[in-house]
Write a protein that holds these residues in place. Structure first.
Motif, PDB file in Angstrom:
ATOM      1  N   ALA A 156       0.789  -0.937  -0.047  1.00 20.06           N
ATOM      2  CA  ALA A 156       0.055  -0.122   0.014  1.00 20.06           C
ATOM      3  C   ALA A 156       0.738   1.220   0.074  1.00 20.06           C
ATOM      4  O   ALA A 156       0.576   2.286  -0.610  1.00 20.06           O
TER       5      ALA A 156
ATOM      6  N   VAL B 294       2.229   2.483  -3.506  1.00 24.94           N
ATOM      7  CA  VAL B 294       1.189   2.935  -4.594  1.00 24.94           C
ATOM      8  C   VAL B 294       0.668   4.339  -4.436  1.00 24.94           C
ATOM      9  O   VAL B 294      -0.109   4.560  -5.269  1.00 24.94           O
TER      10      VAL B 294
ATOM     11  N   HIS C 159      -1.242  -3.939  -7.768  1.00 19.60           N
ATOM     12  CA  HIS C 159      -2.381  -3.094  -7.213  1.00 19.60           C
ATOM     13  C   HIS C 159      -3.498  -2.900  -8.368  1.00 19.60           C
ATOM     14  O   HIS C 159      -4.564  -3.122  -8.173  1.00 19.60           O
TER      15      HIS C 159
ATOM     16  N   GLN D  34      -7.243  -4.884  -8.270  1.00 17.66           N
ATOM     17  CA  GLN D  34      -8.294  -3.987  -8.335  1.00 17.66           C
ATOM     18  C   GLN D  34      -9.233  -4.231  -9.576  1.00 17.66           C
ATOM     19  O   GLN D  34     -10.437  -3.480  -9.692  1.00 17.66           O
TER      20      GLN D  34
END
Length: 516
Positions: free
Chosen positions: A250, A253, A297, A301
């Motif tokens: 996390a 990104v 990511h 997603q």
């Protein structure tokens, strides 16, 4: 205590606005920056949240100041913030109904903030207190504190003996009227104490003030916004590791520039028949982890890739994460967990990966191969990422490079990364027909975008000439070097010395030199 909104305005970022007059408060700010910001960073990073300290000591360019946008910029940064920390010494700050430049700033702010027209006699710092707390007490978590007059009086007395007029100026009220305005602000803050994180009217010295501010922040984060560290300790080993690896991803990104074509290349590989294993390499600090994390990511997603079972392992981001046995065990356990979810409670007749006690690398490799095969047989596509192969601990110097990395099934995706200097690993993976992404240095346009956007996230802005000075330095072609330089500038507290600070940073020849 008001039940503050527990969600951040940006779920991935905690922005704390620090408000004080510029002069005489340098020691508190330095204490916060050097001693306590790293602790706040650690709390946030462990939960995949980026900490941004919004500090308007610098970041308002000459152009913005000349166009009388100071008040507008300060209040807009407050609107983006999640917490307000305000502190005063004896100086009240920039104020004056007869100050033409300041009143022009008021004129320009009235359209966005009509209430400022009724407080034209107040200082810019008090405007921040009003907007951050007093206009709507309790809407934003706030801690407010004021330094004991005795501390400032002692500094002034010593400065007068030395004939240091500048120090006397910084630690004295501008006038009797300014002192009255500050006392009035203190009383209004104290009246709203029940709707704050705390109000202290006479902390003894800068060290105590910084400590009080940190304690208020820490208590709020652990109580309202984050999971308490006590709870983290109580999580089981697998869940804690998963949390730390997820937090690492996390944090990578938040801001990424210049590698979209590599991300597209990795996405296409997932769709390929069959996919090939990939190695991402390049010099230390060039952005390998950032590329891998931003690709992951995007993959996770995208609903079109819901058939993918993704496991990521970042070597070095958690305890024991660099041991070969730990890597194989953790990846296998996470994949087995996904198998169990798919089986929806069916009996697990192939539960090898859950058996305890085995630390034999060959046996762990076999278990990983078994669970990869099971996932593909269930119609899923395993996607495994191991970042930082060069940091894996070897049991002996004679150990063959990545001998522990098994051959993956035909439909599985494997992406690994290592430094350009890890020649034995690169040679072995090329022998196994890994496709290679070799990251180049950052180009000038990418450097410029990273520089501007990183500072903007912290409410800062350099002049075009200052940006050029940063990005034209050869060393800032390295993403890690650039990141450290920008972090140092964000925490730097002296606007008038900013050019000298930039010069000293970009004159360093390596990341190591930046810490000397």
């Amino acid at each position: 205590m008001t039940n503050y909104q527990k969600m951040l305005k940006d779920p991935s970022t905690l922005r704390i606005f620090f408000s004080s007059p510029f002069g005489g408060m340098e020691e508190e700010r330095e204490e916060l920056t050097r001693r306590y910001f790293p602790h706040i960073n650690h709390i946030c990073n462990s939960r995949g949240v980026q900490f941004v300290a919004v500090d308007m000591r610098w970041g308002i360019t000459t152009e913005s100041s000349a166009s009388a946008q100071v008040i507008n910029l300060c209040l807009k940064e407050l609107d983006r913030s999640d917490m307000f920390i305000g502190f005063f010494g004896q100086r009240y700050g920039w104020h004056g109904v007869d100050d033409a430049a300041l009143q022009e700033n008021f004129d320009n702010a009235t359209s966005a903030y009509p209430w400022v027209s009724s407080v034209r006699d107040k200082s810019v710092t008090e405007l921040e207190f009003i907007h951050g707390h007093l206009n709507n007490p309790g809407s934003l978590p706030a801690y407010l504190c004021f330094r004991d007059k005795a501390y400032d009086a002692k500094i002034c007395e010593e400065a007068r003996k030395k004939g240091d007029k500048k120090m006397v100026f910084k630690y004295s009220p501008e006038s009797d009227h300014a002192a009255e305005l500050l006392d009035d602000l203190k009383h209004r803050c104290k009246d709203t104490e029940s709707l704050t994180l705390g109000v202290d009217l006479c902390y003894k010295n800068p060290k105590e003030g910084a400590e009080l501010m940190f304690k208020a922040i820490h208590q709020h984060l652990t109580k309202y916004l984050m999971i308490s560290s006590v709870h983290v300790v109580q999580e089981d080993r697998q869940a804690l590791a998963k949390s730390l690896h997820g937090a690492f991803l996390a944090n990578k990104v938040k801001l990424y520039e210049g590698g979209d074509h590599y991300i597209t290349q990795l996405m296409k590989n997932v769709d390929a028949e069959p996919p090939v294993p990939y190695l991402v390499t390049g010099p230390a600090g060039c952005g390998k982890s950032a590329l891998v994390c931003n690709w992951l990511h995007k993959l996770m997603q995208n609903p079109a890739y819901s058939h993918c079972c993704v496991v990521h392992h970042f070597v070095g981001c958690a305890r024991d994460s660099a041991r070969i046995q730990s890597i194989l065990t953790r990846v296998t356990e996470e994949l087995e967990e996904k198998v169990e979810e798919l089986k929806s409670g069916e009996s697990n007749s192939h539960g090898d990966s859950k058996k305890e006690g085995s630390d034999d690398v060959r046996e762990l490799m076999r278990k990983l191969s078994v669970v990869l095969d099971r996932l593909t047989s269930l119609g899923k596509q395993p996607v495994v990422v191991i970042d930082g192969l060069g940091n894996v601990k070897k049991s002996s110097k004679a150990e063959k490079a990545v001998y522990w990395l098994p051959t993956f099934p035909k439909q599985a995706v494997l992406v690994v990364s290592t430094k350009q200097s890890d020649e034995d690993i690169i040679d072995e993976l090329k022998r196994r027909d890994f496709s290679v992404i070799d990251l180049p240095p950052l180009d000038l346009d990418t450097q410029r975008v990273i520089c501007v956007n990183t500072l903007r996230m912290a409410g800062k802005e350099l002049s075009p000439a200052q940006v050029d000075k940063v990005v034209q330095a050869k060393q800032t072609e390295n993403a890690l070097f650039m990141k450290i330089v920008l972090n140092e500038l964000v925490s730097f507290g002296y606007f008038r010395l900013l050019d000298k600070k930039i010069d000293s940073l970009v004159s360093c020849q390596s990341v190591h030199d930046l810490f000397m």
